[in-house]
Scaffold this motif. Structure first.
Motif, PDB file in Angstrom:
ATOM      1  N   ALA A   1      -9.252  16.686 -11.295  1.00 40.24           N
ATOM      2  CA  ALA A   1      -8.897  16.598 -12.710  1.00 40.24           C
ATOM      3  C   ALA A   1      -7.790  15.579 -12.960  1.00 40.24           C
ATOM      4  N   ILE A   2      -6.870  15.443 -12.012  1.00 42.70           N
ATOM      5  CA  ILE A   2      -5.718  14.562 -12.222  1.00 42.70           C
ATOM      6  C   ILE A   2      -5.911  13.202 -11.553  1.00 42.70           C
ATOM      7  N   LEU A   3      -6.383  13.193 -10.329  1.00 47.94           N
ATOM      8  CA  LEU A   3      -6.511  11.939  -9.577  1.00 47.94           C
ATOM      9  C   LEU A   3      -7.942  11.406  -9.535  1.00 47.94           C
ATOM     10  N   GLY A   4      -8.910  12.269  -9.743  1.00 50.60           N
ATOM     11  CA  GLY A   4     -10.309  11.871  -9.728  1.00 50.60           C
ATOM     12  C   GLY A   4     -11.021  12.318  -8.466  1.00 50.60           C
ATOM     13  N   PRO A   5     -12.342  12.536  -8.551  1.00 46.90           N
ATOM     14  CA  PRO A   5     -13.101  13.040  -7.407  1.00 46.90           C
ATOM     15  C   PRO A   5     -13.236  12.036  -6.264  1.00 46.90           C
ATOM     16  N   ASP A   6     -12.994  10.775  -6.525  1.00 45.01           N
ATOM     17  CA  ASP A   6     -13.093   9.752  -5.481  1.00 45.01           C
ATOM     18  C   ASP A   6     -11.725   9.275  -5.016  1.00 45.01           C
ATOM     19  N   TYR A   7     -10.700  10.050  -5.308  1.00 46.84           N
ATOM     20  CA  TYR A   7      -9.349   9.688  -4.867  1.00 46.84           C
ATOM     21  C   TYR A   7      -9.202  10.052  -3.393  1.00 46.84           C
ATOM     22  N   PRO A   8      -8.620   9.168  -2.586  1.00 41.28           N
ATOM     23  CA  PRO A   8      -8.447   9.436  -1.154  1.00 41.28           C
ATOM     24  C   PRO A   8      -7.314  10.432  -0.890  1.00 41.28           C
ATOM     25  N   TYR A   9      -7.673  11.686  -0.788  1.00 35.07           N
ATOM     26  CA  TYR A   9      -6.732  12.786  -0.590  1.00 35.07           C
ATOM     27  C   TYR A   9      -7.110  13.451   0.727  1.00 35.07           C
TER      28      TYR A   9
ATOM     29  N   GLU B   1      -1.864   4.929  -3.551  1.00 35.77           N
ATOM     30  CA  GLU B   1      -3.268   4.661  -3.239  1.00 35.77           C
ATOM     31  C   GLU B   1      -3.951   5.774  -2.466  1.00 35.77           C
ATOM     32  N   MET B   2      -3.176   6.664  -1.872  1.00 41.48           N
ATOM     33  CA  MET B   2      -3.751   7.796  -1.151  1.00 41.48           C
ATOM     34  C   MET B   2      -2.685   8.864  -0.946  1.00 41.48           C
TER      35      MET B   2
ATOM     36  N   PHE C   1       0.860  -1.191   0.000  1.00 42.23           N
ATOM     37  CA  PHE C   1       0.000   0.000   0.000  1.00 42.23           C
ATOM     38  C   PHE C   1       0.894   1.238   0.000  1.00 42.23           C
ATOM     39  N   THR C   2       0.699   2.131  -0.959  1.00 45.30           N
ATOM     40  CA  THR C   2       1.571   3.286  -1.138  1.00 45.30           C
ATOM     41  C   THR C   2       0.841   4.570  -0.772  1.00 45.30           C
ATOM     42  N   VAL C   3       1.467   5.341   0.108  1.00 45.87           N
ATOM     43  CA  VAL C   3       0.932   6.637   0.525  1.00 45.87           C
ATOM     44  C   VAL C   3       1.897   7.719   0.055  1.00 45.87           C
TER      45      VAL C   3
END
Length: 125
Positions: free
Chosen positions: A60-68, A37-38, A10-12
């Motif tokens: 725009a780059i990672l997506g609206p459902d990306y865990p940021y 992954e986040m 898992f990559t943070v």
């Protein structure tokens, strides 16, 4: 907050002091290219108090459902982290969209669990 086991490898990614410059776009593109992954972003999201622009760039780059996940830095604290539809409201909405489990004041004193990783979002308010 329950820990149900983190996936192998898992990559943070970490990003900070981003502003709304070309460099931030390049960092987001690198995060996507490397397959993190986040993201944990410990403050200074921008210097102009434009939460919509910050979120639009991520989406725009990672997506609206990306865990940021992020905390306010000194710029956001002074310029309205807590305003209506500001950074805190956007963090709360993103946490819900990605299915993270969090408790506490969003971005200030929060403990979260996402895919088995337990982490603290903490900032001076």
């Amino acid at each position: 907050v329950a820990n149900k086991g983190m996936p192998v490898n898992f990559t943070v990614a970490m990003a900070a002091d981003s502003g709304y410059e070309e460099g931030f776009t390049k960092v987001l593109q690198l995060i996507k290219k490397r397959g993190a992954e986040m993201v944990l972003h410990p403050g200074d999201l921008d210097y102009t108090n434009r939460p919509e622009r910050f979120e639009e760039r991520i989406d725009a780059i990672l997506g609206p459902d990306y865990p940021y996940f992020f905390t306010p830095g000194n710029h956001e604290t002074r310029m309205g982290f807590f305003s209506d539809n500001g950074y805190q409201d956007r963090l709360i909405a993103r946490v819900k969209r990605v299915g993270a489990q969090c408790s506490g004041e969003a971005g200030i004193n929060t403990i979260c669990s996402y895919k088995g990783l337990v982490f603290l979002l903490s900032s001076l308010s």
